[in-house]
Design a protein around this motif. Sequence first.
Motif, PDB file in Angstrom:
ATOM      1  N   ALA A  55     -13.102 -43.323   0.593  1.00  0.00           N
ATOM      2  CA  ALA A  55     -13.293 -42.257   1.586  1.00  0.00           C
ATOM      3  C   ALA A  55     -14.012 -41.085   0.928  1.00  0.00           C
ATOM      4  N   CYS A  56     -14.295 -40.057   1.727  1.00  0.00           N
ATOM      5  CA  CYS A  56     -14.915 -38.831   1.196  1.00  0.00           C
ATOM      6  C   CYS A  56     -14.013 -37.639   1.488  1.00  0.00           C
ATOM      7  N   GLY A  57     -14.085 -36.655   0.640  1.00  0.00           N
ATOM      8  CA  GLY A  57     -13.461 -35.357   0.889  1.00  0.00           C
ATOM      9  C   GLY A  57     -11.981 -35.445   1.209  1.00  0.00           C
ATOM     10  N   ILE A 102     -11.007 -44.647   4.952  1.00  0.00           N
ATOM     11  CA  ILE A 102     -10.395 -43.610   5.794  1.00  0.00           C
ATOM     12  C   ILE A 102     -11.484 -42.644   6.236  1.00  0.00           C
ATOM     13  N   SER A 103     -11.556 -42.373   7.540  1.00  0.00           N
ATOM     14  CA  SER A 103     -12.567 -41.440   8.033  1.00  0.00           C
ATOM     15  C   SER A 103     -12.150 -40.839   9.365  1.00  0.00           C
ATOM     16  N   GLN A 104     -12.184 -39.554   9.449  1.00  0.00           N
ATOM     17  CA  GLN A 104     -11.899 -38.886  10.730  1.00  0.00           C
ATOM     18  C   GLN A 104     -12.978 -39.265  11.738  1.00  0.00           C
ATOM     19  N   SER A 239      -6.632 -27.068  -2.493  1.00  0.00           N
ATOM     20  CA  SER A 239      -7.735 -26.401  -3.168  1.00  0.00           C
ATOM     21  C   SER A 239      -9.042 -26.561  -2.385  1.00  0.00           C
ATOM     22  N   LEU A 240      -9.286 -27.755  -1.873  1.00  0.00           N
ATOM     23  CA  LEU A 240     -10.502 -27.975  -1.076  1.00  0.00           C
ATOM     24  C   LEU A 240     -10.488 -27.088   0.164  1.00  0.00           C
ATOM     25  N   LYS A 241      -9.335 -27.049   0.846  1.00  0.00           N
ATOM     26  CA  LYS A 241      -9.244 -26.209   2.057  1.00  0.00           C
ATOM     27  C   LYS A 241      -9.624 -24.774   1.726  1.00  0.00           C
TER      28      LYS A 241
HETATM   29  C1  F6R Z   1     -12.873 -31.184   4.482  1.00  0.00           C
HETATM   30  C2  F6R Z   1     -13.569 -32.158   5.300  1.00  0.00           C
HETATM   31  C3  F6R Z   1     -14.434 -33.178   4.647  1.00  0.00           C
HETATM   32  C4  F6R Z   1     -14.257 -34.551   5.318  1.00  0.00           C
HETATM   33  C5  F6R Z   1     -15.243 -35.572   4.749  1.00  0.00           C
HETATM   34  C6  F6R Z   1     -15.017 -36.955   5.334  1.00  0.00           C
HETATM   35  O1  F6R Z   1     -12.077 -30.344   5.214  1.00  0.00           O
HETATM   36  O2  F6R Z   1     -13.449 -32.137   6.499  1.00  0.00           O
HETATM   37  O3  F6R Z   1     -14.160 -33.271   3.282  1.00  0.00           O
HETATM   38  O4  F6R Z   1     -12.935 -34.952   5.134  1.00  0.00           O
HETATM   39  O5  F6R Z   1     -16.542 -35.159   5.004  1.00  0.00           O
HETATM   40  O6  F6R Z   1     -15.240 -36.962   6.710  1.00  0.00           O
HETATM   41  P1  F6R Z   1     -14.719 -38.150   7.594  1.00  0.00           P
HETATM   42  O7  F6R Z   1     -13.236 -38.145   7.517  1.00  0.00           O
HETATM   43  O8  F6R Z   1     -15.225 -37.867   8.980  1.00  0.00           O
HETATM   44  O9  F6R Z   1     -15.275 -39.420   7.026  1.00  0.00           O
END
Ligand code: F6R
Length: 364
Positions: A55-57, A102-104, A239-241
């Motif tokens: 995943a990222c971030g 995992i991705s929003q 920390s990222l937040k």
């Molecule tokens: C941090 C944030 C980003 C996402 C990242 C992954 O608050 O929103 O780090 O979490 O870009 O995005 P998704 O989950 O959409 O793949």
Amino acid sequence: EKGGYPHFMLKEIFEQPEALRKTVAPRIKDGLPDLQVEAFTDELIRSVGKIHIVACGTASYAGMIGKCALEKLVRVPAEVCIASEFRYNDPILAPDDLVIVISQSGETADTLAALRLAKEKGIHTMAIVNVVGSSIAREADSIIYTWAGPEIAVASTKAYTVQMSVMYLIALKMALVRGTLTEEEVRRYCEIIQAMPEKQQDILAQSDTCQYFASRFQNAEHLFYIGRGLDYALSMEGSLKLKEISYIHSEAYAAGELKHGTISLITDHVPVVAVATQEHIYEKTISNIKEVTTRGAKVLLVVNDRFEVKDDIADYILRLPTTEDVLMPLLAVIPLQLFAYYTAVLRGCDVDKPRNLAKSVTVE
Ligand code: F6R
């Protein structure tokens, strides 16, 4: 549309109990986890050798919590890879491995590419996604939706919480099938997770306290987050937040690692947020807090209320309602989000749309 809140981010922080309820309720049947994913059969669960979470971030930080939970509850090796690294690093994948992305948004380019790479290699892929019908959701072998509802603020909050909750459910399901926990134990965890939204509500009711803490730290230029184990994983998210919305430079450090170099950066102008929710390492983190207070750092301690902390151990203390240690991140994340939010507001930042950032990163 912000429902009376000044920012989407605050609205979404307050929506977490509801998002958690919606995500968890359909996946617990008769007190036991039921992921409703046909392809994730008991046979597959028994055969999994290693789990790669990609995943990222923020989503990768939810993965870190998932890794800790899987290793603790299932004793299955798990690792977290950032998608942009995974896809170009010729990852070592065995046929019985499992890749969880995992991705929003379900559209993050690097995460999608990582998913495709794993599929090409014939590895079973599971996706935890918030947006129904998104690219990642459509392409994964198994899909588990998080039901956070639309997340508008660029900084992810409620999506992170429900991603964690799904990781816990996967771990509990696997622990049940593989016999690393008894049915009784799994039932207990499920009950506790179902009761978690109320505990989250209790923390949200303390948002004024978080605002006060933010007012004490808002002028910092640099800040450290420290913790061990799950608390370290959570510190990375905290920390990222903070850095993405308040533009304060911050770093998350494994508490025991500070003295191997970074403690030289600690002064009375560099405050520390310490997270201590895990009993077996609690005393160790307390020693690390003493190391930084001795060097003049102001400390905000986020601590499990079950531990008897002396008031003078830190300048500011936020006591969290207690639960099973492994589940504490579902509670401890909330004050970290609120702290970041209020700090950014006090500094006059554009909280919902921080500079240079986009909600969905569809280019690599
Ligand atoms: C941090 C944030 C980003 C996402 C990242 C992954 O608050 O929103 O780090 O979490 O870009 O995005 P998704 O989950 O959409 O793949």
